[in-house]
Design a protein around this motif. Structure first.
Motif, short mmCIF file in Angstrom:
data_model
loop_
_atom_site.label_atom_id
_atom_site.label_comp_id
_atom_site.label_asym_id
_atom_site.label_seq_id
_atom_site.Cartn_x
_atom_site.Cartn_y
_atom_site.Cartn_z
N LEU A 125 -3.57 6.81 -7.43
CA LEU A 125 -3.77 6.30 -6.07
C LEU A 125 -4.13 7.49 -5.18
O LEU A 125 -3.26 8.12 -4.59
CB LEU A 125 -2.50 5.60 -5.56
CG LEU A 125 -1.98 4.43 -6.40
CD1 LEU A 125 -0.61 3.99 -5.90
CD2 LEU A 125 -2.96 3.26 -6.36
N PRO A 126 -5.41 7.82 -5.07
CA PRO A 126 -5.83 9.09 -4.45
C PRO A 126 -5.42 9.30 -3.00
O PRO A 126 -5.37 10.44 -2.54
CB PRO A 126 -7.36 9.04 -4.59
CG PRO A 126 -7.62 8.12 -5.73
CD PRO A 126 -6.53 7.09 -5.66
N THR B 103 0.86 -1.18 0.00
CA THR B 103 0.00 0.00 0.00
C THR B 103 0.90 1.23 0.00
O THR B 103 1.59 1.51 0.98
CB THR B 103 -0.91 0.03 1.24
OG1 THR B 103 -1.74 -1.14 1.24
CG2 THR B 103 -1.79 1.27 1.23
N LEU B 104 0.89 1.96 -1.09
CA LEU B 104 1.72 3.17 -1.19
C LEU B 104 1.06 4.30 -0.41
O LEU B 104 -0.11 4.61 -0.62
CB LEU B 104 1.89 3.56 -2.65
CG LEU B 104 2.91 4.66 -2.93
CD1 LEU B 104 4.32 4.18 -2.62
CD2 LEU B 104 2.83 5.12 -4.38
N THR B 105 1.84 4.91 0.50
CA THR B 105 1.30 6.00 1.31
C THR B 105 1.88 7.36 0.93
O THR B 105 1.18 8.36 0.99
CB THR B 105 1.56 5.75 2.81
OG1 THR B 105 2.98 5.69 3.04
CG2 THR B 105 0.91 4.46 3.27
N SER C 4 5.32 11.98 -9.06
CA SER C 4 4.52 12.11 -7.84
C SER C 4 3.10 12.61 -8.12
O SER C 4 2.13 12.07 -7.57
CB SER C 4 5.22 13.02 -6.82
OG SER C 4 5.54 14.26 -7.38
N GLY C 5 2.95 13.62 -8.97
CA GLY C 5 1.61 14.14 -9.25
C GLY C 5 0.73 13.12 -9.93
O GLY C 5 -0.46 12.96 -9.58
N GLN C 6 1.26 12.41 -10.91
CA GLN C 6 0.47 11.40 -11.62
C GLN C 6 0.15 10.20 -10.74
O GLN C 6 -0.92 9.60 -10.85
CB GLN C 6 1.21 10.96 -12.88
CG GLN C 6 1.32 12.03 -13.95
CD GLN C 6 -0.04 12.49 -14.44
OE1 GLN C 6 -0.96 11.68 -14.62
NE2 GLN C 6 -0.19 13.78 -14.63
N LEU C 7 1.08 9.84 -9.87
CA LEU C 7 0.80 8.73 -8.94
C LEU C 7 -0.37 9.07 -8.03
O LEU C 7 -1.17 8.19 -7.69
CB LEU C 7 2.05 8.41 -8.12
CG LEU C 7 3.13 7.61 -8.84
CD1 LEU C 7 4.45 7.68 -8.08
CD2 LEU C 7 2.69 6.16 -9.02
N LYS C 8 -0.48 10.33 -7.64
CA LYS C 8 -1.61 10.74 -6.77
C LYS C 8 -2.94 10.63 -7.50
O LYS C 8 -3.97 10.36 -6.86
CB LYS C 8 -1.39 12.15 -6.26
CG LYS C 8 -0.23 12.27 -5.29
CD LYS C 8 -0.28 13.58 -4.51
CE LYS C 8 -0.24 14.78 -5.42
NZ LYS C 8 -0.30 16.05 -4.67
N THR C 9 -2.94 10.83 -8.81
CA THR C 9 -4.21 10.68 -9.54
C THR C 9 -4.59 9.22 -9.68
O THR C 9 -5.78 8.89 -9.74
CB THR C 9 -4.11 11.33 -10.93
OG1 THR C 9 -3.16 10.61 -11.74
CG2 THR C 9 -3.66 12.79 -10.82
#
Length: 260
Positions: free
Chosen positions: A102-103, A78-80, A95-100
């Motif tokens: 994995l919210p 689980t990526l935090t 980092s920005g695309q990963l947040k989209t």
């Protein structure tokens, strides 16, 4: 018949509840994967707690987002958080695309970098990774906002040094408010004070190396074995080429890797 119905039901339940793969029952003190981007000779690191399966990704490269997400899924993690050691000038952070994708993930960078992120770090902060943690040490010099991430509870300790210290080298100091005097002090005071067996994982390597130790670099790093004055003079004379597309990469990384 009643018996065949019961057997069919049992088989169906067994198929739905596969036993855990014993190869993924990791009993090491931590989960660590070193990932490479050949176009920029950059390393990304996946660091996780094997008990909770919580994970962080350090210095991810946008071009490899699918690879990194697949590895996280393969290992059942689980990526935090997504951590950047600094504002990179040679590749766009993922980092920005990963947040989209994995919210619940948060992006992290030093407050001194002047960049946008969910979490802005300062010297002495800690980042929890399940039962493990990473200690933040400020190491300006390559850029004004460089930090390293230290896992002091492991034996031996390990440290992600970003561009501050490389294998037999160090980051350049002529861009992004870099300073050779600051970089020398950062390395000597924040890295070379760690135990000699501390394992160091750099953000780049151009000669095929993957890892080093504090003791090795104190003894063998050619830039750091002749004192502060010689180091400063050497760094001022490097005359390295400017990274390609730096004028578009840095603004993107100041905005969490999201192109405007």
């Amino acid at each position: 018949s009643t018996q065949s119905t019961w057997v069919d039901a049992l088989l169906a339940r067994l198929l739905r509840t596969k036993p855990p793969n014993p190869l993924l029952q990791i009993r090491a003190p931590c989960i660590l994967r070193q990932l490479f981007d050949p176009s920029t000779c950059s390393y990304t690191y996946l660091f996780a707690d094997p008990s909770s399966k919580e994970a962080v990704l350090i210095d991810p490269v946008l071009n490899h987002i699918e690879r990194d997400l697949q590895l996280i899924m393969d290992l059942g993690l689980t990526l935090t958080h997504v951590l950047n050691t600094h504002c990179h000038s040679d590749h766009i952070t993922a980092s920005g695309q990963l947040k989209t994708r994995l919210p619940n993930v948060k992006s992290v960078i030093s407050s001194a970098a002047g960049a946008h992120a969910d979490v802005l770090l300062k010297h002495g902060d800690t980042i929890a990774v399940g039962a493990l943690h990473l200690e933040v040490r400020s190491t300006p010099g390559h850029t004004k906002g460089c930090v390293i991430f230290l896992a002091p509870q492991l034996e031996p300790p390990l440290c992600f040094t970003g561009d501050t210290l490389l294998v037999r080298g160090c980051g350049r100091t002529d861009l992004q408010e870099g300073s050779p005097s600051q970089l020398y002090d950062s390395i000597v005071q924040q890295i070379f004070t760690l135990p000699d067996d501390t394992i160091l994982y750099p953000a780049h390597d151009y000669k095929g190396h993957t890892v080093t130790t504090v003791g090795e670099e104190k003894l063998l790093n050619p830039r750091l074995t002749h004192g502060r004055r010689t180091f400063i003079r050497l760094m001022e004379q490097l005359a390295l080429p400017v990274p390609q597309q730096m004028e578009s990469i840095v603004p993107a990384n100041l905005m969490d890797g999201v192109m405007q």
